[in-house]
Design a protein around this motif. Sequence first.
Motif, PDB file in Angstrom:
ATOM      1  N   VAL A 185      12.312   7.632 -15.042  1.00 13.79           N
ATOM      2  CA  VAL A 185      10.985   7.241 -15.511  1.00 13.79           C
ATOM      3  C   VAL A 185      10.531   8.220 -16.578  1.00 13.79           C
ATOM      4  O   VAL A 185      10.817   9.425 -16.508  1.00 13.79           O
ATOM      5  N   ASP A 186       9.862   7.697 -17.606  1.00  9.29           N
ATOM      6  CA  ASP A 186       9.279   8.549 -18.645  1.00  9.29           C
ATOM      7  C   ASP A 186       7.876   8.038 -18.959  1.00  9.29           C
ATOM      8  O   ASP A 186       7.323   7.219 -18.218  1.00  9.29           O
ATOM      9  N   GLY A 187       7.298   8.524 -20.053  1.00  7.11           N
ATOM     10  CA  GLY A 187       5.927   8.158 -20.377  1.00  7.11           C
ATOM     11  C   GLY A 187       5.736   6.706 -20.742  1.00  7.11           C
ATOM     12  O   GLY A 187       4.600   6.204 -20.703  1.00  7.11           O
ATOM     13  N   VAL A 188       6.806   6.003 -21.107  1.00 10.28           N
ATOM     14  CA  VAL A 188       6.703   4.575 -21.415  1.00 10.28           C
ATOM     15  C   VAL A 188       6.666   3.750 -20.131  1.00 10.28           C
ATOM     16  O   VAL A 188       5.863   2.819 -19.984  1.00 10.28           O
ATOM     17  N   SER A 189       7.536   4.072 -19.188  1.00  9.02           N
ATOM     18  CA  SER A 189       7.677   3.239 -17.984  1.00  9.02           C
ATOM     19  C   SER A 189       6.724   3.616 -16.857  1.00  9.02           C
ATOM     20  O   SER A 189       6.376   2.760 -16.034  1.00  9.02           O
ATOM     21  N   LEU A 190       6.275   4.877 -16.790  1.00 11.82           N
ATOM     22  CA  LEU A 190       5.433   5.306 -15.668  1.00 11.82           C
ATOM     23  C   LEU A 190       4.141   4.493 -15.551  1.00 11.82           C
ATOM     24  O   LEU A 190       3.804   4.033 -14.448  1.00 11.82           O
ATOM     25  N   PRO A 191       3.364   4.271 -16.634  1.00 14.22           N
ATOM     26  CA  PRO A 191       2.141   3.470 -16.482  1.00 14.22           C
ATOM     27  C   PRO A 191       2.412   2.048 -15.991  1.00 14.22           C
ATOM     28  O   PRO A 191       1.631   1.492 -15.218  1.00 14.22           O
ATOM     29  N   LEU A 192       3.531   1.462 -16.414  1.00 16.45           N
ATOM     30  CA  LEU A 192       3.860   0.102 -15.981  1.00 16.45           C
ATOM     31  C   LEU A 192       4.244   0.066 -14.507  1.00 16.45           C
ATOM     32  O   LEU A 192       3.936  -0.903 -13.802  1.00 16.45           O
ATOM     33  N   LEU A 193       4.918   1.111 -14.027  1.00 19.10           N
ATOM     34  CA  LEU A 193       5.231   1.194 -12.602  1.00 19.10           C
ATOM     35  C   LEU A 193       3.957   1.235 -11.766  1.00 19.10           C
ATOM     36  O   LEU A 193       3.818   0.517 -10.773  1.00 19.10           O
ATOM     37  N   VAL A 194       3.019   2.091 -12.165  1.00 17.97           N
ATOM     38  CA  VAL A 194       1.775   2.223 -11.408  1.00 17.97           C
ATOM     39  C   VAL A 194       0.961   0.936 -11.485  1.00 17.97           C
ATOM     40  O   VAL A 194       0.388   0.482 -10.483  1.00 17.97           O
ATOM     41  N   LEU A 195       0.898   0.317 -12.667  1.00 21.54           N
ATOM     42  CA  LEU A 195       0.167  -0.947 -12.822  1.00 21.54           C
ATOM     43  C   LEU A 195       0.749  -2.029 -11.909  1.00 21.54           C
ATOM     44  O   LEU A 195       0.005  -2.770 -11.250  1.00 21.54           O
ATOM     45  N   THR A 196       2.076  -2.129 -11.866  1.00 17.33           N
ATOM     46  CA  THR A 196       2.728  -3.128 -11.018  1.00 17.33           C
ATOM     47  C   THR A 196       2.409  -2.897  -9.552  1.00 17.33           C
ATOM     48  O   THR A 196       2.062  -3.833  -8.813  1.00 17.33           O
ATOM     49  N   ALA A 197       2.524  -1.645  -9.112  1.00 20.51           N
ATOM     50  CA  ALA A 197       2.237  -1.327  -7.713  1.00 20.51           C
ATOM     51  C   ALA A 197       0.779  -1.621  -7.375  1.00 20.51           C
ATOM     52  O   ALA A 197       0.472  -2.148  -6.295  1.00 20.51           O
ATOM     53  N   LEU A 198      -0.137  -1.312  -8.293  1.00 21.82           N
ATOM     54  CA  LEU A 198      -1.559  -1.543  -8.050  1.00 21.82           C
ATOM     55  C   LEU A 198      -1.870  -3.037  -7.959  1.00 21.82           C
ATOM     56  O   LEU A 198      -2.520  -3.484  -6.996  1.00 21.82           O
ATOM     57  N   LEU A 199      -1.426  -3.829  -8.937  1.00 21.52           N
ATOM     58  CA  LEU A 199      -1.750  -5.251  -8.943  1.00 21.52           C
ATOM     59  C   LEU A 199      -1.126  -5.977  -7.748  1.00 21.52           C
ATOM     60  O   LEU A 199      -1.735  -6.900  -7.189  1.00 21.52           O
ATOM     61  N   THR A 200       0.069  -5.565  -7.342  1.00 14.67           N
ATOM     62  CA  THR A 200       0.691  -6.219  -6.186  1.00 14.67           C
ATOM     63  C   THR A 200      -0.063  -5.884  -4.908  1.00 14.67           C
ATOM     64  O   THR A 200      -0.276  -6.753  -4.051  1.00 14.67           O
ATOM     65  N   GLY A 237       0.814  -1.212   0.000  1.00  7.84           N
ATOM     66  CA  GLY A 237       0.000   0.000   0.000  1.00  7.84           C
ATOM     67  C   GLY A 237       0.845   1.257   0.000  1.00  7.84           C
ATOM     68  O   GLY A 237       0.549   2.237  -0.715  1.00  7.84           O
ATOM     69  N   VAL A 238       1.925   1.253   0.789  1.00 11.57           N
ATOM     70  CA  VAL A 238       2.833   2.414   0.810  1.00 11.57           C
ATOM     71  C   VAL A 238       3.513   2.577  -0.545  1.00 11.57           C
ATOM     72  O   VAL A 238       3.657   3.701  -1.061  1.00 11.57           O
ATOM     73  N   VAL A 239       3.916   1.476  -1.148  1.00  9.25           N
ATOM     74  CA  VAL A 239       4.547   1.531  -2.475  1.00  9.25           C
ATOM     75  C   VAL A 239       3.562   2.079  -3.511  1.00  9.25           C
ATOM     76  O   VAL A 239       3.929   2.905  -4.364  1.00  9.25           O
ATOM     77  N   LEU A 240       2.314   1.633  -3.452  1.00  7.35           N
ATOM     78  CA  LEU A 240       1.302   2.149  -4.375  1.00  7.35           C
ATOM     79  C   LEU A 240       1.096   3.646  -4.172  1.00  7.35           C
ATOM     80  O   LEU A 240       1.006   4.415  -5.146  1.00  7.35           O
ATOM     81  N   ALA A 241       1.034   4.083  -2.922  1.00 10.43           N
ATOM     82  CA  ALA A 241       0.880   5.514  -2.640  1.00 10.43           C
ATOM     83  C   ALA A 241       2.062   6.305  -3.193  1.00 10.43           C
ATOM     84  O   ALA A 241       1.887   7.386  -3.777  1.00 10.43           O
ATOM     85  N   ALA A 242       3.280   5.766  -3.049  1.00 12.08           N
ATOM     86  CA  ALA A 242       4.464   6.444  -3.587  1.00 12.08           C
ATOM     87  C   ALA A 242       4.418   6.487  -5.113  1.00 12.08           C
ATOM     88  O   ALA A 242       4.792   7.505  -5.726  1.00 12.08           O
TER      89      ALA A 242
END
Length: 529
Positions: free
Chosen positions: A91-106, A50-55
């Motif tokens: 991080v740029d526009g390619v990697s940012l959505p994948l970072l957020v998706l990973t944090a959310l699904l985990t 949850g903390v990682v997702l918030a970050a």
Amino acid sequence: MNHTALQVLLAAVVVLPLLGSVAALLPAPPGLRGRGPDQAVLRHGVTVTGVVLAAAIALASGFDHGHPARMQAQTDIGWIPALGIRIHLGVDGVSLPLLVLTALLTFLSALYAYVNRPPGPSPKAFVALLLLLESGTLASFAVLDLMLFFLAFEMVLIPMYFLINRWGGAERERAAWRFILYTLLGSVVMLLGLLLVGIKGGTFDMVALAADNGSKLSHTTQLIAALAIIAGLAVKAPMWPLHSWLPDAHTAAPTVGSVLLAGVLLKMGTYGLVRIVLPMTPGAAHTYAPYLAAFAVAGIIYGSLACLALARTGAKGDLKRLIAYSSVGHMGFVLLGIATLTPTGVNGALFANIAHGLITGLLFFLVGALKDRTGTTDLDQLSGTSGAALYGRAPRLGGLLAFGAVASLGLPGLAGFWGEMLAMFGAFHPADGLSRPAYLTYTALAGFGTLLTAAYLLVVVRRVCMGDHPIEPGTGTEAARPALADVHGYEWAAWSPLVALTVLAGLWPAVLLGLTDPAVQQLLAGGNR
């Protein structure tokens, strides 16, 4: 948000799960044990993710959306000077959505497991492996050094192997071994290609290599390096015919393992193609693109036909296995978009990546819940002769399963539509120098694949969600079906964000495309725009 704050947030996103993984193995403080140590460590997993997702959300909020092509939140410090390896994050526009998706699904997986822990050994190890998997995946999308990318890429293999092998179902040992053997062999080949690019290019820095656009690499060097890198990444993607480890892994994995494997780990392969192969070896990418497109289309057709075979009555098809094969087809659209070498196609591939993570993650959650209630994922056992009648027995669960199915088949207005459409648009007008007749053929075959996808998913919905009460032999009266619990509160909490984001991305695709398009334009231009 200032640069230092973004640096701290990105570093926290990558490092916190690793620290949390170590902490999960330590005894819980007496005041935080709750009803026992098992509950304490599961709550620890929810808290850390949850903390990682918030970050990650804070990082996305502070990201300069006006310049998504620029690498932001960069940290660049020396690590192994003798080898020229640096700890370079960004991080740029390619990697940012994948970072957020990973944090959310985990986070959603940890929340789901807090109430519905998969049967198996101590939850301490489960939570520690889950957090280690998250750290490696997030690092793969955040690092900007080829050797660090390889280390992060490898870091996820061991935790996923143990999640399948220790908490999986039937045939888990065989599935875990196939997973790690395929991916390790692919990684060894990929490492050779990465070393060749770094040594011949004079640096392992991914930003500098992208800016050079392969100018320091001869065409032969590009061909050899790109072939090795593509082979390694294609196993993880997975690309037909290197996909055969995937159905076994998904079928045997626990629910949260399947969610993360489909929703996040597969994306590491396609992300590597966009981040490394396209800008660093552009000549080789142009040479191999038609073959990559052919394999992608073969995967689309093969995955759909395999799903149709599993969905038919009497085939004893496993629903988890069917969704796993559907991933082969859906990731085929991602690979097709990348193989067009056009901004339209690559943007479609990146959009399809995110859509697949949301939709397939939801489907694996739903199938896991169905197995918890019925004890099986065998379609013939679930549906019997007249259908499982899930609409009548557990209407909310049936409605969510139908929603996931129509989203997966690419219904306009939902997330699954845009990525596949843009990938086919890109194939309709491929990059200069690529054979348009060949790509028109690929477009037609991919379009046929969408029809096959709709066919097998509608068959699944009919068999699982619809149906009548069976008739008792010799009586003419309806037989009573065992009651099924409908969606629980913790399941709503874990699944609602995926439903909402699937609708949001479908109705407002510019949110994601506005991030990826400038970054893709720059990557295809070699960082020189």
